[in-house]
Design an enzyme around this catalytic site. Structure first.
Site, PDB file in Angstrom:
ATOM      1  N   GLY A   1       0.783  -1.239   0.000  1.00 50.65           N
ATOM      2  CA  GLY A   1       0.000   0.000   0.000  1.00 50.65           C
ATOM      3  C   GLY A   1       0.810   1.281   0.000  1.00 50.65           C
ATOM      4  O   GLY A   1       0.337   2.318  -0.460  1.00 50.65           O
TER       5      GLY A   1
ATOM      6  N   ASP B   1       0.677   3.480   4.244  1.00 52.13           N
ATOM      7  CA  ASP B   1      -0.373   4.256   3.587  1.00 52.13           C
ATOM      8  C   ASP B   1      -1.365   4.852   4.588  1.00 52.13           C
ATOM      9  O   ASP B   1      -1.729   6.016   4.497  1.00 52.13           O
ATOM     10  CB  ASP B   1      -1.114   3.399   2.537  1.00 52.13           C
TER      11      ASP B   1
ATOM     12  N   ASP C   1      -5.081   2.966  10.697  1.00 49.66           N
ATOM     13  CA  ASP C   1      -6.510   2.758  10.987  1.00 49.66           C
ATOM     14  C   ASP C   1      -6.623   2.341  12.449  1.00 49.66           C
ATOM     15  O   ASP C   1      -6.734   3.185  13.336  1.00 49.66           O
ATOM     16  CB  ASP C   1      -7.041   1.705  10.008  1.00 49.66           C
TER      17      ASP C   1
ATOM     18  N   ARG D   1      -5.307   0.717  -6.918  1.00 52.97           N
ATOM     19  CA  ARG D   1      -4.066   1.262  -6.353  1.00 52.97           C
ATOM     20  C   ARG D   1      -3.454   2.357  -7.222  1.00 52.97           C
ATOM     21  O   ARG D   1      -2.740   3.226  -6.743  1.00 52.97           O
ATOM     22  CB  ARG D   1      -3.005   0.163  -6.194  1.00 52.97           C
TER      23      ARG D   1
HETATM   24  P1  5GP Z   1      -4.473  -0.984  10.780  1.00 50.75           P
HETATM   25  O1  5GP Z   1      -3.582  -2.133  11.164  1.00 50.75           O
HETATM   26  O2  5GP Z   1      -3.942   0.346  11.182  1.00 50.75           O
HETATM   27  O3  5GP Z   1      -5.886  -1.190  11.227  1.00 50.75           O
HETATM   28  O4  5GP Z   1      -4.628  -1.016   9.229  1.00 50.75           O
HETATM   29  C1  5GP Z   1      -3.607  -0.709   8.413  1.00 50.75           C
HETATM   30  C2  5GP Z   1      -3.786  -1.400   7.083  1.00 50.75           C
HETATM   31  O5  5GP Z   1      -5.171  -1.709   6.820  1.00 50.75           O
HETATM   32  C3  5GP Z   1      -3.345  -0.485   5.997  1.00 50.75           C
HETATM   33  O6  5GP Z   1      -1.974  -0.676   5.692  1.00 50.75           O
HETATM   34  C4  5GP Z   1      -4.260  -0.884   4.854  1.00 50.75           C
HETATM   35  O7  5GP Z   1      -3.665  -1.961   4.166  1.00 50.75           O
HETATM   36  C5  5GP Z   1      -5.521  -1.395   5.515  1.00 50.75           C
HETATM   37  N1  5GP Z   1      -6.574  -0.353   5.563  1.00 50.75           N
HETATM   38  C6  5GP Z   1      -7.082   0.249   6.656  1.00 50.75           C
HETATM   39  N2  5GP Z   1      -8.028   1.153   6.321  1.00 50.75           N
HETATM   40  C7  5GP Z   1      -8.115   1.115   4.972  1.00 50.75           C
HETATM   41  C8  5GP Z   1      -8.934   1.823   4.008  1.00 50.75           C
HETATM   42  O8  5GP Z   1      -9.760   2.693   4.295  1.00 50.75           O
HETATM   43  N3  5GP Z   1      -8.716   1.510   2.704  1.00 50.75           N
HETATM   44  C9  5GP Z   1      -7.816   0.560   2.314  1.00 50.75           C
HETATM   45  N4  5GP Z   1      -7.703   0.339   1.012  1.00 50.75           N
HETATM   46  N5  5GP Z   1      -7.040  -0.111   3.184  1.00 50.75           N
HETATM   47  C10 5GP Z   1      -7.197   0.155   4.497  1.00 50.75           C
HETATM   48 MG    MG Z   2      -1.307  -1.971   4.055  1.00 52.16          MG
END
Ligand code: 5GP
Ligand code: MG
Length: 173
Positions: free
Chosen positions: A38, A94, A97, A159
């Site tokens: 990403g 990227d 979250d 992407r």
């Molecule tokens: P986290 O571990 O912080 O919850 O999520 C991080 C990963 O989840 C990011 O690197 C991405 O791959 C995916 N992700 C989280 N939110 C989104 C979103 O709104 N769109 C997309 N495409 N990927 C997301």
């Molecule tokens: Mg990711």
């Protein structure tokens, strides 16, 4: 799909981030570490806005989740990571979250004993964090919506888009 952040807005913000990062790491042995896949577009643009010498490496991270949902164990790969011992590491992803991916990666990178370890993300879904951690640098705070483009995918598509967009119900499979 509709546009949340335009390519022009992204470019401007990355110039600012690059200037700040260049100032912080002036004279330091910096390695930028992108999280595949990403972060590739963000990393490529961010590197070119960093005006000081630095190296590049990558790590992989994947979590068991549905196409647009979060959860599960994060699996990390360090096969593309160069030697970061005693180097200043900037981990670039990227989006932040829940923060579980970044948190897991920081723990992994810390084993290699870098001189310092900070994080930069293009997008920060403020209020979604499940970890006791915030990114050191972020491009934009966004609401809790599923976004694509500029490296971010939905089911491995989208992407390549130059902007950040929000999918609408008819775009979802
Ligand atoms: P986290 O571990 O912080 O919850 O999520 C991080 C990963 O989840 C990011 O690197 C991405 O791959 C995916 N992700 C989280 N939110 C989104 C979103 O709104 N769109 C997309 N495409 N990927 C997301
Ligand atoms: Mg990711």
């Amino acid at each position: 799909m509709y546009t949340l952040i335009t390519a022009e807005q992204i470019a401007l913000r990355i110039k600012e981030l690059g200037a700040t990062i260049s100032e912080t790491y002036q004279g330091r042995p910096l390695t930028v570490v992108g999280v595949l896949s990403g972060s590739v577009i963000f990393v490529a643009d961010l590197m070119r806005s960093i005006g000081i010498p630095h190296r590049l490496g990558f790590v992989t991270a994947s979590s068991y989740r549905g196409a647009t949902t979060t959860g599960g164990e994060v699996t990390v790969g360090t096969g593309l990571l160069p030697d970061i011992t005693n180097r200043d590491v900037l981990l670039v992803d990227d989006i932040f979250d829940t923060g579980r991916t970044i948190s897991r990666l920081l723990k992994e990178l810390d084993h290699a004993r870098p001189a310092s370890l900070r994080t930069a993300v293009l997008l920060w879904k403020d209020g979604c964090s499940q970890v006791d951690l915030v990114p050191d640098y972020h491009g934009f705070c966004i609401p809790n919506q599923f976004v694509v483009g500029y490296g971010l995918d939905y089911d491995d598509d989208y992407r390549h888009l130059p902007m950040i967009g929000v999918l609408e119900p008819q775009d979802l499979k």
